[in-house]
Structure formats: C-alpha cells, structure tokens
Scaffold this active site. Structure first.
Site, PDB file in Angstrom:
ATOM      1  N   ARG A  63       0.827  -1.211   0.000  1.00  0.00           N
ATOM      2  CA  ARG A  63       0.000   0.000   0.000  1.00  0.00           C
ATOM      3  C   ARG A  63       0.859   1.258   0.000  1.00  0.00           C
ATOM      4  NH1 ARG A  63      -3.365  -1.546   4.904  1.00  0.00           N
ATOM      5  NH2 ARG A  63      -2.421  -3.609   4.825  1.00  0.00           N
ATOM      6  N   GLU A 100       3.166  -8.507  15.200  1.00  0.00           N
ATOM      7  CA  GLU A 100       2.388  -8.940  16.369  1.00  0.00           C
ATOM      8  C   GLU A 100       2.453 -10.455  16.500  1.00  0.00           C
ATOM      9  OE1 GLU A 100      -1.180  -6.538  15.682  1.00  0.00           O
ATOM     10  OE2 GLU A 100      -1.500  -6.671  17.849  1.00  0.00           O
TER      11      GLU A 100
HETATM   12  O1  LIG Z   1       3.105  -0.921  11.821  1.00  0.00           O
HETATM   13  P1  LIG Z   1       3.028  -2.368  11.437  1.00  0.00           P
HETATM   14  O2  LIG Z   1       2.486  -3.223  12.559  1.00  0.00           O
HETATM   15  O3  LIG Z   1       4.301  -2.892  10.880  1.00  0.00           O
HETATM   16  O4  LIG Z   1       1.905  -2.476  10.310  1.00  0.00           O
HETATM   17  C1  LIG Z   1       1.780  -1.562   9.267  1.00  0.00           C
HETATM   18  C2  LIG Z   1       2.010  -2.223   7.952  1.00  0.00           C
HETATM   19  O5  LIG Z   1       1.007  -3.232   7.754  1.00  0.00           O
HETATM   20  C3  LIG Z   1       0.385  -3.030   6.493  1.00  0.00           C
HETATM   21  O6  LIG Z   1       1.057  -3.694   5.473  1.00  0.00           O
HETATM   22  P2  LIG Z   1       0.938  -5.272   5.202  1.00  0.00           P
HETATM   23  O7  LIG Z   1       2.147  -5.944   5.776  1.00  0.00           O
HETATM   24  O8  LIG Z   1      -0.408  -5.748   5.644  1.00  0.00           O
HETATM   25  O9  LIG Z   1       1.113  -5.350   3.648  1.00  0.00           O
HETATM   26  P3  LIG Z   1       0.312  -4.799   2.365  1.00  0.00           P
HETATM   27  O10 LIG Z   1       0.577  -3.316   2.273  1.00  0.00           O
HETATM   28  O11 LIG Z   1       0.996  -5.555   1.285  1.00  0.00           O
HETATM   29  O12 LIG Z   1      -1.149  -5.107   2.511  1.00  0.00           O
HETATM   30  C4  LIG Z   1       0.491  -1.526   6.273  1.00  0.00           C
HETATM   31  O13 LIG Z   1       0.362  -1.181   4.911  1.00  0.00           O
HETATM   32  C5  LIG Z   1       1.856  -1.213   6.837  1.00  0.00           C
HETATM   33  O14 LIG Z   1       2.889  -1.404   5.878  1.00  0.00           O
HETATM   34  N1  LIG Z   2      -5.671  -2.424  11.393  1.00  0.00           N
HETATM   35  C1  LIG Z   2      -5.002  -2.267  10.253  1.00  0.00           C
HETATM   36  N2  LIG Z   2      -5.629  -1.785   9.158  1.00  0.00           N
HETATM   37  C2  LIG Z   2      -4.957  -1.637   7.996  1.00  0.00           C
HETATM   38  N3  LIG Z   2      -3.679  -1.949   7.841  1.00  0.00           N
HETATM   39  C3  LIG Z   2      -3.024  -2.432   8.899  1.00  0.00           C
HETATM   40  N4  LIG Z   2      -1.734  -2.823   9.048  1.00  0.00           N
HETATM   41  C4  LIG Z   2      -1.564  -3.243  10.309  1.00  0.00           C
HETATM   42  N5  LIG Z   2      -2.704  -3.130  11.004  1.00  0.00           N
HETATM   43  C5  LIG Z   2      -3.631  -2.624  10.141  1.00  0.00           C
END
Ligand SMILES: O=P(O)(O)OC[C@H]1O[C@H](OP(=O)(O)OP(=O)(O)O)[C@H](O)[C@@H]1O
Ligand SMILES: Nc1ncnc2[nH]cnc12
Length: 180
Positions: A63, A100
């Site tokens: 994202r 987590e």
């Molecule tokens: O602060 P954190 O606990 O590290 O979480 C935040 C991260 O989690 C999500 O990405 P995700 O790993 O779900 O990947 P995506 O963007 O590919 O959906 C979001 O886009 C952040 O990069």
């Molecule tokens: N609650 C949440 N919603 C969207 N992205 C996330 N990445 C980690 N936690 C999330």
C-alpha cells in the site's frame, strides 16, 4: 479536524475481524477510488516531503507503493520501493522484524540511495511500527539520511510511535490522521 482530514477519514472503511478476529482493518480502497480524496492525500504528503527537505521517497510494499509513487512524482523526487524478501533482482540489503504474530523480512536496492539523500518513508498505516522501523534501519544501513516518516493513519493504541522513536533519531513522524 480540517476539511481535508474529514474528507480522508470519510473515505476509509473499517472492516471488523479482518484479516483475523479482533483486528479492525482500515481499508483505504474507497479513498483510492475517489479522485478528490486521493489527490488531496497525495498533495498533503507531497507538501510534507517538501517541508522535510526529502530528496527520495521510500514506499513500503504494497500500500505504501500506491501512496508513495504519486507523492514522489508530485514532489519531483525519486521513488524507491522497499519490498518483501525475494522480490528485488539486484544487490539488496535485508532487514528482519517482528510483527504482532511471527516475523517478516523486507529488502531495498541500496545502490539507489547515497549519503546525500534525505529519505521520507511513506506508508498508509502505522500500526505496531515494525515495518516502518525496519525500513528506517534499511535507509540508515544504505548510508542515507532520514527525513522522516509520513503515514495516512496512525493507530495510536498500538504504540508504533514509541517503537519508532529510536530509529527516527529526532526525525519527524507525520500522521495525517490519528485513531484511538
Ligand atoms: O506498523 P506495522 O504493525 O508494521 O503495520 C503496518 C504495515 O502493515 C500493512 O502492510 P501489510 O504488511 O499488511 O502489507 P500490504 O501493504 O501488502 O497489505 C500496512 O500497509 C503497513 O505497511
Ligand atoms: N488495522 C489495520 N488496518 C490496515 N492496515 C493495517 N496494518 C496493520 N494493522 C492494520
């Protein structure tokens, strides 16, 4: 709350119990589908990039790519992807980090950064801060300077800001919206 914050918040959808029970997922796809909101978000992040004196935008897969790439173009800066392990073809630096539940690994092409670069890390959500922390470690290991971190939304109850503080080392964390 400003008009822009109200607009952005109104385009983020809460999805309960996704991807697992107990998680309130912040879905940005309605915001991306709305050109007024997506443009406002891009301009707000680009203005942060300009204020911090950034020379490069680092976007975090996946994202962070969607948000970071138009910000880089808008601000006239280069874009550098931080990818999940195994996706970049060149010489990479890798960083493991704890989530987590379990752990993950991300990578960067270090040759795209130099000691003169000031990097703004862009992502959609700051949750536990693990992903952003690991990305700052990669930026520093690539010998570049940290201009800061900018996210659309900070989930304050997960204390990512505190986790990020040592890696920021005085650089700013900008969150356009704060939840919880
Ligand atoms: O602060 P954190 O606990 O590290 O979480 C935040 C991260 O989690 C999500 O990405 P995700 O790993 O779900 O990947 P995506 O963007 O590919 O959906 C979001 O886009 C952040 O990069
Ligand atoms: N609650 C949440 N919603 C969207 N992205 C996330 N990445 C980690 N936690 C999330």
């Amino acid at each position: 709350m400003t008009d822009i914050q109200r607009l952005l918040l109104s385009r983020i959808r809460d999805v309960a119990d996704y991807p697992e029970p107990g998680v309130m997922f912040k879905d940005i796809t309605p915001l991306l589908a709305d050109p007024e909101a997506f443009t406002a978000l891009t301009e707000a992040l680009a203005s942060i990039a300009e204020d911090t004196g950034a020379t490069k935008i680092v976007g975090l897969e996946a994202r962070g790519f969607i948000l970071g790439a138009p910000v880089a173009v808008r601000a006239g800066l280069g874009f550098i992807p931080v990818r999940k392990a195994g996706k970049l073809p060149g010489a990479t630096l890798s960083q493991s980090y704890d989530l987590e539940y379990g752990s993950a690994e991300i990578e960067i092409h270090a040759e795209d950064l130099s000691a003169e670069d000031r990097v703004l890390v862009v992502d959609d959500v700051l949750a536990t801060g693990g992903t952003a922390e690991a990305s700052l470690q990669l930026v520093r290991r690539a010998k570049a300077q940290v201009a800061g971190v900018a996210v659309l939304m900070e989930l304050a109850f997960l204390n990512g800001r505190a986790r990020l503080e040592p890696a920021l080392d005085g650089a700013p964390l900008h969150a356009l919206l704060t939840v919880g």
